[in-house]
Motif scaffolding. Structure first.
Motif, PDB file in Angstrom:
ATOM      1  N   LEU A 181       0.817  -1.208   0.000  1.00  0.00           N
ATOM      2  CA  LEU A 181       0.000   0.000   0.000  1.00  0.00           C
ATOM      3  C   LEU A 181       0.849   1.255   0.000  1.00  0.00           C
ATOM      4  N   GLU A 182       1.893   1.258   0.810  1.00  0.00           N
ATOM      5  CA  GLU A 182       2.742   2.445   0.907  1.00  0.00           C
ATOM      6  C   GLU A 182       3.552   2.658  -0.366  1.00  0.00           C
ATOM      7  N   SER A 183       3.883   1.576  -1.061  1.00  0.00           N
ATOM      8  CA  SER A 183       4.633   1.694  -2.306  1.00  0.00           C
ATOM      9  C   SER A 183       3.782   2.290  -3.418  1.00  0.00           C
ATOM     10  N   GLU A 184       2.475   1.963  -3.411  1.00  0.00           N
ATOM     11  CA  GLU A 184       1.511   2.470  -4.393  1.00  0.00           C
ATOM     12  C   GLU A 184       1.847   2.031  -5.817  1.00  0.00           C
ATOM     13  N   ALA A 185       2.612   0.965  -5.945  1.00  0.00           N
ATOM     14  CA  ALA A 185       2.959   0.418  -7.261  1.00  0.00           C
ATOM     15  C   ALA A 185       3.546  -0.969  -7.033  1.00  0.00           C
ATOM     16  N   GLY A 186       3.734  -1.700  -8.128  1.00  0.00           N
ATOM     17  CA  GLY A 186       4.309  -3.033  -8.007  1.00  0.00           C
ATOM     18  C   GLY A 186       3.262  -4.118  -8.124  1.00  0.00           C
ATOM     19  N   THR A 187       3.639  -5.319  -7.692  1.00  0.00           N
ATOM     20  CA  THR A 187       2.775  -6.493  -7.812  1.00  0.00           C
ATOM     21  C   THR A 187       2.618  -7.160  -6.456  1.00  0.00           C
ATOM     22  N   PHE A 188       1.380  -7.527  -6.142  1.00  0.00           N
ATOM     23  CA  PHE A 188       1.066  -8.132  -4.847  1.00  0.00           C
ATOM     24  C   PHE A 188       0.246  -9.399  -5.067  1.00  0.00           C
ATOM     25  N   HIS A 189       0.583 -10.470  -4.324  1.00  0.00           N
ATOM     26  CA  HIS A 189      -0.143 -11.742  -4.411  1.00  0.00           C
ATOM     27  C   HIS A 189      -0.454 -12.234  -3.003  1.00  0.00           C
ATOM     28  N   ALA A 190      -1.648 -12.803  -2.802  1.00  0.00           N
ATOM     29  CA  ALA A 190      -2.001 -13.370  -1.501  1.00  0.00           C
ATOM     30  C   ALA A 190      -2.949 -14.546  -1.674  1.00  0.00           C
ATOM     31  N   THR A 191      -2.702 -15.615  -0.925  1.00  0.00           N
ATOM     32  CA  THR A 191      -3.596 -16.775  -0.925  1.00  0.00           C
ATOM     33  C   THR A 191      -4.462 -16.743   0.323  1.00  0.00           C
ATOM     34  N   PHE A 192      -5.711 -17.208   0.190  1.00  0.00           N
ATOM     35  CA  PHE A 192      -6.665 -17.115   1.294  1.00  0.00           C
ATOM     36  C   PHE A 192      -7.356 -18.435   1.624  1.00  0.00           C
ATOM     37  N   GLN A 193      -6.980 -19.539   1.007  1.00  0.00           N
ATOM     38  CA  GLN A 193      -7.706 -20.795   1.171  1.00  0.00           C
ATOM     39  C   GLN A 193      -9.164 -20.620   0.745  1.00  0.00           C
ATOM     40  N   ARG A 194      -9.962 -19.896   1.513  1.00  0.00           N
ATOM     41  CA  ARG A 194     -11.358 -19.621   1.157  1.00  0.00           C
ATOM     42  C   ARG A 194     -11.527 -18.140   0.844  1.00  0.00           C
ATOM     43  N   LEU A 195     -12.089 -17.822  -0.319  1.00  0.00           N
ATOM     44  CA  LEU A 195     -12.263 -16.424  -0.701  1.00  0.00           C
ATOM     45  C   LEU A 195     -13.253 -15.693   0.207  1.00  0.00           C
ATOM     46  N   SER A 196     -14.175 -16.430   0.819  1.00  0.00           N
ATOM     47  CA  SER A 196     -15.170 -15.779   1.682  1.00  0.00           C
ATOM     48  C   SER A 196     -14.532 -15.105   2.881  1.00  0.00           C
ATOM     49  N   ARG A 197     -13.305 -15.454   3.227  1.00  0.00           N
ATOM     50  CA  ARG A 197     -12.631 -14.807   4.355  1.00  0.00           C
ATOM     51  C   ARG A 197     -12.468 -13.308   4.122  1.00  0.00           C
ATOM     52  N   LEU A 198     -12.334 -12.922   2.867  1.00  0.00           N
ATOM     53  CA  LEU A 198     -12.189 -11.502   2.565  1.00  0.00           C
ATOM     54  C   LEU A 198     -13.454 -10.718   2.897  1.00  0.00           C
ATOM     55  N   ASP A 199     -14.602 -11.368   2.842  1.00  0.00           N
ATOM     56  CA  ASP A 199     -15.849 -10.706   3.199  1.00  0.00           C
ATOM     57  C   ASP A 199     -16.141 -10.828   4.694  1.00  0.00           C
ATOM     58  N   ASP A 200     -15.631 -11.886   5.327  1.00  0.00           N
ATOM     59  CA  ASP A 200     -15.934 -12.139   6.736  1.00  0.00           C
ATOM     60  C   ASP A 200     -15.117 -11.278   7.686  1.00  0.00           C
TER      61      ASP A 200
END
Length: 231
Positions: free
Chosen positions: A109-128
């Protein structure tokens, strides 16, 4: 103070010792490698961000972005392999990996550029998890190329977040915990210049994870290549 740290790291390859020094700052935590002090952090900020909180702070809140408090003695534990258990086996072990994950997200976020990847097992975690969702909304609104990986257990999950979604059901999706950031190639790639960083862990038993994090540009690059080819 030493007892709190000792309990956190009692099952890890990190030794905690307390020393009384006649002169110097009070309650200073030092990270020592091969006899050399490589990082220091005052005890109270370390306690506020790690020792006296639980992982719910990072799932439900976004205060870390306001105080910028990721203690150097924790983020400096790169290349150290950890095996961590989540609740209820442990209240603290998994929190270290959660904190480092958040540290990598904020670096992106602070860089405001570049490439970011993240795994979550279950996508619903992003909403929970409100705090987590807020950070990925910010990433989606930024110029950071953001990729999220997970099992689509809810058809409506992540629909309001402007990130690239990768979904599947292979073993890699079930067992991987990866958070990775690469700044633009033209930027400095050293740690002090907010260069690349990645956390990688594998679930070796139910809610038991083995992994490490690294600032090594080559290792981060290889991990990114693995993500794009396996997921």
């Amino acid at each position: 103070m030493a007892n709190l740290l000792s309990r956190v790291f009692e099952n890890q390859s990190v030794t905690v010792a307390e020393r009384h020094i006649p002169e110097g700052a009070d309650n200073l935590i030092c990270l020592i490698e091969n006899g050399e002090v490589i990082a220091t952090s005052p005890f109270w900020p370390l306690a506020q961000s790690f020792l006296m909180v639980n992982s719910d702070r990072y799932r439900t809140g976004t205060q870390q972005s306001n105080i910028g408090n990721f203690p150097d003695v924790l983020t400096g534990l790169d290349e150290v392999e950890f095996t961590v258990c989540g609740f209820p086996q442990s209240n603290k072990e998994k929190l270290l990996s959660v904190l480092i994950s958040r540290f990598i997200e904020y670096r992106a976020l602070e860089s405001e550029a570049g490439t970011f990847h993240a795994t979550f097992q279950r996508l619903s975690r992003l909403d929970d998890e409100y705090g987590t969702k807020q950070i990925y909304e910010w990433l989606g609104e930024s110029d950071v190329e953001t990729h999220v990986y997970g099992i689509r257990d809810d058809p409506t999950a992540v629909k309001d977040i402007d990130v690239t979604i990768h979904n599947g059901s292979s073993l890699a999706y079930h067992r991987s915990w990866v958070v990775l950031f690469q700044p633009p190639a033209e930027r400095c790639t050293e740690r002090d210049c907010d260069g690349p960083v990645a956390l990688v862990a594998v679930e070796i038993d139910d809610n038991v994870w083995r992994g490490l994090w690294t600032y090594d540009a080559d290792r981060v690059s290889r991990l990114k290549s693995h993500l794009t080819h396996v997921f």
